[in-house]
Design a protein around this motif. Sequence first.
Motif, PDB file in Angstrom:
ATOM      1  N   VAL A 275      78.638  49.867  43.535  1.00 56.37           N
ATOM      2  CA  VAL A 275      77.382  49.128  43.398  1.00 56.37           C
ATOM      3  C   VAL A 275      77.568  47.923  42.472  1.00 56.37           C
ATOM      4  N   PHE A 276      78.350  48.074  41.402  1.00 57.42           N
ATOM      5  CA  PHE A 276      78.658  46.924  40.549  1.00 57.42           C
ATOM      6  C   PHE A 276      79.294  45.800  41.373  1.00 57.42           C
ATOM      7  N   CYS A 277      80.218  46.168  42.260  1.00 62.15           N
ATOM      8  CA  CYS A 277      80.870  45.163  43.108  1.00 62.15           C
ATOM      9  C   CYS A 277      79.862  44.484  44.027  1.00 62.15           C
ATOM     10  N   ALA A 278      78.978  45.283  44.626  1.00 57.05           N
ATOM     11  CA  ALA A 278      77.964  44.720  45.520  1.00 57.05           C
ATOM     12  C   ALA A 278      76.995  43.826  44.746  1.00 57.05           C
TER      13      ALA A 278
ATOM     14  N   GLN B 234      78.710  40.586  44.015  1.00 52.61           N
ATOM     15  CA  GLN B 234      78.784  39.803  45.244  1.00 52.61           C
ATOM     16  C   GLN B 234      77.442  39.138  45.552  1.00 52.61           C
ATOM     17  N   LYS B 235      76.354  39.870  45.321  1.00 50.65           N
ATOM     18  CA  LYS B 235      75.021  39.359  45.654  1.00 50.65           C
ATOM     19  C   LYS B 235      74.556  38.284  44.673  1.00 50.65           C
TER      20      LYS B 235
ATOM     21  N   TYR C 215      76.428  36.840  41.712  1.00 51.76           N
ATOM     22  CA  TYR C 215      77.317  36.044  40.867  1.00 51.76           C
ATOM     23  C   TYR C 215      78.387  35.258  41.612  1.00 51.76           C
ATOM     24  N   PHE C 216      78.612  35.561  42.884  1.00 53.59           N
ATOM     25  CA  PHE C 216      79.734  34.942  43.588  1.00 53.59           C
ATOM     26  C   PHE C 216      79.361  34.523  45.012  1.00 53.59           C
ATOM     27  N   ASP C 217      80.028  33.491  45.484  1.00 51.42           N
ATOM     28  CA  ASP C 217      80.056  33.211  46.917  1.00 51.42           C
ATOM     29  C   ASP C 217      81.181  34.015  47.566  1.00 51.42           C
ATOM     30  N   GLU C 218      82.281  34.141  46.834  1.00 53.34           N
ATOM     31  CA  GLU C 218      83.401  34.988  47.256  1.00 53.34           C
ATOM     32  C   GLU C 218      84.003  35.651  46.028  1.00 53.34           C
ATOM     33  N   ILE C 219      84.346  36.936  46.161  1.00 51.89           N
ATOM     34  CA  ILE C 219      85.099  37.618  45.112  1.00 51.89           C
ATOM     35  C   ILE C 219      86.541  37.739  45.583  1.00 51.89           C
ATOM     36  N   HIS C 220      87.471  37.249  44.776  1.00 48.80           N
ATOM     37  CA  HIS C 220      88.886  37.281  45.157  1.00 48.80           C
ATOM     38  C   HIS C 220      89.650  38.447  44.536  1.00 48.80           C
TER      39      HIS C 220
END
Length: 396
Positions: free
Chosen positions: A149-152, A155-156, A158-163
Amino acid sequence: MANVLIIGAGGVGRVVVHKCAQNSDVFEKITLASRRLESCKEYQDEIKERYGVDIDIAEVDADSVDQLVKLIERIKPDIVLNIALPYQDLTIMEACLRTNTHYLDTANYEHPDTAKFEYKEQWAYDQKYKDAGIMALLGSGFDPGVTNVFCAYAQKHYFDEIHYIDILDCNAGDHGYPFATNFNPEINLREVSAKGRYWEEGKWIETEPMEIKMVWDYPQIGKRDSYLLYHEEMESLVKHIKGLKRIRFFMTFGESYLTHMKCLENVGMLGIEPVEHEGCKIVPIQFLKTLLPDPKTLGARTKGKTNIGIVATGIKDKKERKIYIYNVCDHEEAYKETSSQAVSYTTGVPAMIGAKLMAQGVWMKSGVWNMEQFDPDPFMEELNRSGLPWVVEELS
């Protein structure tokens, strides 16, 4: 309001029952089942004394689909919370399918004869669950679970893309024993002694156990040696995080723990194949489990904190960005509230939250789903309300 059946009466099960009782406006009926009826009775009395909430208890062998089906048909729960062992995921999922009942677990399936975690056999239920009109929520613990959920959430918002993602798990608790595990010893030792793996540029890269180490400065804890392991949430995150180039998982271990584990491994005590001993067949790691302290007894003597979170690096508005999302949980505070230490607490609270969102229809759709596939915001709000507040830090 929901009728829930909780299967599993270990330390995590205890936390789940406490948290469901605290949310009795949502969980109208609670049943706790295990093959250890005495533990169910202990928790039943504890919940009644602390919250004035009556829960039902039942005995069941979670390895038996037939027993599970009979219990589910008798209880008629809206959701079954699988807080048993990862070995039992498939039997409980099958029983839920046969009874058209929603399902939730905290860890992915592990075959009892193979030290390997994978979602393949659980994901294979997706179409069957869709056809039955029921939902399975996989991995609603902390890692997997909250870390997904932290990753999601990253993504929602803080980022346009997470690398790049590093999942960081630190338990700085001290229980006073020379050697013990904070959750099921068999699962814990199999996980830690297995070869490491991480995902980079579209492929899995395997490492020797504990081959890769880094030092991370964990807020409220300090610098700790952190070792690369394989962990199950990576398997689903590589499918669902847009633009991902690499994901790794690190966990902290002290020198004493690693020395004990290496000695046990060297003499064969971590083996999962039966060996002959004085005319009997025994599985070494299962015998070792009987010698080690029961994790659910560690709460009263454990001091210190856990810190679990993710560091994500990626692009926002064409600029590189790096953030750290984490939770700090205090062992003594967790014990004061639920009579369990923080490792159980951080797994049990998210299990309740996942079930709550399902019961309220906030997270509800037919099929088999991982945590990051849903809107993270309601879950993140519930974490703050339910005892696992989180922090977001911008890193340079």
